[in-house]
Scaffold this motif. Structure first.
Motif, PDB file in Angstrom:
ATOM      1  N   PHE A  51       0.837  -1.210   0.000  1.00 33.76           N
ATOM      2  CA  PHE A  51       0.000   0.000   0.000  1.00 33.76           C
ATOM      3  C   PHE A  51       0.870   1.259   0.000  1.00 33.76           C
ATOM      4  O   PHE A  51       0.686   2.155  -0.820  1.00 33.76           O
ATOM      5  CB  PHE A  51      -0.932   0.001   1.214  1.00 33.76           C
ATOM      6  CG  PHE A  51      -1.752   1.251   1.336  1.00 33.76           C
ATOM      7  CD1 PHE A  51      -2.884   1.430   0.564  1.00 33.76           C
ATOM      8  CD2 PHE A  51      -1.375   2.267   2.209  1.00 33.76           C
ATOM      9  CE1 PHE A  51      -3.631   2.591   0.655  1.00 33.76           C
ATOM     10  CE2 PHE A  51      -2.116   3.431   2.310  1.00 33.76           C
ATOM     11  CZ  PHE A  51      -3.246   3.590   1.537  1.00 33.76           C
ATOM     12  N   TRP A  52       1.843   1.338   0.940  1.00 33.99           N
ATOM     13  CA  TRP A  52       2.640   2.551   1.086  1.00 33.99           C
ATOM     14  C   TRP A  52       3.581   2.787  -0.086  1.00 33.99           C
ATOM     15  O   TRP A  52       4.035   3.913  -0.290  1.00 33.99           O
ATOM     16  CB  TRP A  52       3.414   2.546   2.402  1.00 33.99           C
ATOM     17  CG  TRP A  52       2.507   2.633   3.587  1.00 33.99           C
ATOM     18  CD1 TRP A  52       2.333   1.696   4.553  1.00 33.99           C
ATOM     19  CD2 TRP A  52       1.613   3.706   3.924  1.00 33.99           C
ATOM     20  NE1 TRP A  52       1.396   2.118   5.470  1.00 33.99           N
ATOM     21  CE2 TRP A  52       0.938   3.344   5.105  1.00 33.99           C
ATOM     22  CE3 TRP A  52       1.331   4.932   3.337  1.00 33.99           C
ATOM     23  CZ2 TRP A  52      -0.002   4.175   5.706  1.00 33.99           C
ATOM     24  CZ3 TRP A  52       0.397   5.750   3.938  1.00 33.99           C
ATOM     25  CH2 TRP A  52      -0.260   5.380   5.113  1.00 33.99           C
ATOM     26  N   LEU A  53       3.866   1.750  -0.892  1.00 36.23           N
ATOM     27  CA  LEU A  53       4.692   1.949  -2.085  1.00 36.23           C
ATOM     28  C   LEU A  53       3.997   2.842  -3.106  1.00 36.23           C
ATOM     29  O   LEU A  53       4.645   3.453  -3.951  1.00 36.23           O
ATOM     30  CB  LEU A  53       5.028   0.603  -2.736  1.00 36.23           C
ATOM     31  CG  LEU A  53       6.079  -0.243  -2.017  1.00 36.23           C
ATOM     32  CD1 LEU A  53       6.197  -1.601  -2.704  1.00 36.23           C
ATOM     33  CD2 LEU A  53       7.409   0.463  -2.004  1.00 36.23           C
ATOM     34  N   ARG A  54       2.669   2.931  -3.044  1.00 32.31           N
ATOM     35  CA  ARG A  54       1.891   3.713  -4.004  1.00 32.31           C
ATOM     36  C   ARG A  54       1.550   5.117  -3.488  1.00 32.31           C
ATOM     37  O   ARG A  54       0.721   5.798  -4.065  1.00 32.31           O
ATOM     38  CB  ARG A  54       0.607   2.963  -4.336  1.00 32.31           C
ATOM     39  CG  ARG A  54       0.853   1.698  -5.134  1.00 32.31           C
ATOM     40  CD  ARG A  54      -0.408   0.840  -5.212  1.00 32.31           C
ATOM     41  NE  ARG A  54      -0.214  -0.334  -6.011  1.00 32.31           N
ATOM     42  CZ  ARG A  54       0.379  -1.441  -5.613  1.00 32.31           C
ATOM     43  NH1 ARG A  54       0.882  -1.512  -4.390  1.00 32.31           N
ATOM     44  NH2 ARG A  54       0.494  -2.481  -6.394  1.00 32.31           N
ATOM     45  N   VAL A  55       2.181   5.513  -2.382  1.00 32.64           N
ATOM     46  CA  VAL A  55       1.889   6.816  -1.782  1.00 32.64           C
ATOM     47  C   VAL A  55       3.122   7.705  -1.879  1.00 32.64           C
ATOM     48  O   VAL A  55       4.213   7.311  -1.488  1.00 32.64           O
ATOM     49  CB  VAL A  55       1.477   6.656  -0.302  1.00 32.64           C
ATOM     50  CG1 VAL A  55       1.264   8.014   0.349  1.00 32.64           C
ATOM     51  CG2 VAL A  55       0.224   5.809  -0.190  1.00 32.64           C
ATOM     52  N   PHE A  76      -7.237   0.867  -4.076  1.00 31.44           N
ATOM     53  CA  PHE A  76      -6.190  -0.137  -3.857  1.00 31.44           C
ATOM     54  C   PHE A  76      -6.800  -1.509  -4.090  1.00 31.44           C
ATOM     55  O   PHE A  76      -7.829  -1.839  -3.520  1.00 31.44           O
ATOM     56  CB  PHE A  76      -5.643  -0.029  -2.434  1.00 31.44           C
ATOM     57  CG  PHE A  76      -4.536  -0.985  -2.136  1.00 31.44           C
ATOM     58  CD1 PHE A  76      -3.285  -0.826  -2.709  1.00 31.44           C
ATOM     59  CD2 PHE A  76      -4.746  -2.060  -1.282  1.00 31.44           C
ATOM     60  CE1 PHE A  76      -2.255  -1.705  -2.432  1.00 31.44           C
ATOM     61  CE2 PHE A  76      -3.725  -2.941  -1.004  1.00 31.44           C
ATOM     62  CZ  PHE A  76      -2.475  -2.774  -1.575  1.00 31.44           C
ATOM     63  N   HIS A  77      -6.159  -2.306  -4.941  1.00 29.55           N
ATOM     64  CA  HIS A  77      -6.620  -3.664  -5.214  1.00 29.55           C
ATOM     65  C   HIS A  77      -5.971  -4.583  -4.189  1.00 29.55           C
ATOM     66  O   HIS A  77      -4.771  -4.824  -4.244  1.00 29.55           O
ATOM     67  CB  HIS A  77      -6.241  -4.090  -6.632  1.00 29.55           C
ATOM     68  CG  HIS A  77      -6.920  -3.262  -7.678  1.00 29.55           C
ATOM     69  ND1 HIS A  77      -8.164  -3.565  -8.166  1.00 29.55           N
ATOM     70  CD2 HIS A  77      -6.552  -2.119  -8.297  1.00 29.55           C
ATOM     71  CE1 HIS A  77      -8.521  -2.657  -9.054  1.00 29.55           C
ATOM     72  NE2 HIS A  77      -7.555  -1.762  -9.150  1.00 29.55           N
ATOM     73  N   ALA A  78      -6.756  -5.088  -3.260  1.00 36.18           N
ATOM     74  CA  ALA A  78      -6.223  -5.907  -2.180  1.00 36.18           C
ATOM     75  C   ALA A  78      -6.006  -7.336  -2.671  1.00 36.18           C
ATOM     76  O   ALA A  78      -4.987  -7.649  -3.257  1.00 36.18           O
ATOM     77  CB  ALA A  78      -7.152  -5.875  -0.977  1.00 36.18           C
ATOM     78  N   TYR A  79      -6.943  -8.202  -2.503  1.00 36.81           N
ATOM     79  CA  TYR A  79      -6.817  -9.599  -2.907  1.00 36.81           C
ATOM     80  C   TYR A  79      -8.117 -10.029  -3.576  1.00 36.81           C
ATOM     81  O   TYR A  79      -9.168  -9.455  -3.335  1.00 36.81           O
ATOM     82  CB  TYR A  79      -6.530 -10.495  -1.694  1.00 36.81           C
ATOM     83  CG  TYR A  79      -7.659 -10.533  -0.701  1.00 36.81           C
ATOM     84  CD1 TYR A  79      -8.629 -11.521  -0.764  1.00 36.81           C
ATOM     85  CD2 TYR A  79      -7.789  -9.556   0.269  1.00 36.81           C
ATOM     86  CE1 TYR A  79      -9.684 -11.541   0.124  1.00 36.81           C
ATOM     87  CE2 TYR A  79      -8.834  -9.573   1.164  1.00 36.81           C
ATOM     88  CZ  TYR A  79      -9.777 -10.571   1.082  1.00 36.81           C
ATOM     89  OH  TYR A  79     -10.821 -10.587   1.954  1.00 36.81           O
TER      90      TYR A  79
END
Length: 190
Positions: A51-55, A76-79
């Motif tokens: 998640f934090w990689l996209r912020v 955010f696409h989780a699973y």
């Protein structure tokens, strides 16, 4: 840009240190533990590292750099094709649960922002009235279309809408006059 420290503990998990974030009545720093084997699960299947990689954490707003929907909100696409709103995930990861029946409002008016200091938990009604849509615009009106004050003594609710009593009175009076004129014209025609 802030980076999160990452270290592996004895149980085979990565620990991501989070920065101190001011949430409503809370100021804390917390560590999340994410398993590195199998499917990484955290809140609703969210892997905080992914998640934090996209912020992008700028000076003010933390901009979501992943997918955004047509309304401009980060997704955010989780699973298993589960799509979650990025601002809600950010708030839950850093501030805690969002109470049932409440929504997140962007105080900065930037829909792509995931900075929890720019997010507030409010009712849906309050969120709508803070906005710039038709409902918010009409709620802020102080005068009706004919210029009468929309105050408590001159106001009533009709089918969920605010109605001006003076305008309603004038409309009813015009309807009565038209009926009388029609009756008079019918009598003269005989």
């Amino acid at each position: 840009m802030l980076y999160f420290e990452r270290e592996e503990n004895r149980a085979g998990h990565f620990n991501f240190s989070r920065p101190a974030v001011a949430c409503p009545a809370i100021l804390f720093t917390e560590v999340a533990s994410v398993p590195i084997v199998g499917r990484a699960r955290f809140m609703n299947g969210v892997n905080p590292g992914a998640f934090w990689l996209r912020v992008y954490k700028g000076v003010g707003c933390w901009e979501w750099r992943g997918y955004k929907n047509s309304g401009g909100y980060g997704v955010f696409h989780a699973y298993a094709r589960k799509k979650l709103m990025a601002h809600r995930i950010s708030y839950q990861l850093l501030c805690g649960r969002i109470p049932t029946g409440l929504v997140i409002d962007h105080l900065c008016r930037n829909r792509g922002c995931v900075n929890p200091q720019h997010l507030e938990v409010v009712t849906n009604r309050e969120n709508i009235l803070r906005g710039v849509g038709h409902a918010a615009h009409n709620a802020r009106k102080e005068l009706c279309t004919r210029g009468h004050r929309l105050s408590a003594g001159n106001l009533y609710m009709q089918r969920g809408w605010r109605e001006c009593r003076e305008c309603r009175y004038l409309t009813n009076k015009n309807i009565e006059l038209k009926k009388k004129l029609k009756l008079l014209s019918n009598k003269e025609a005989r």
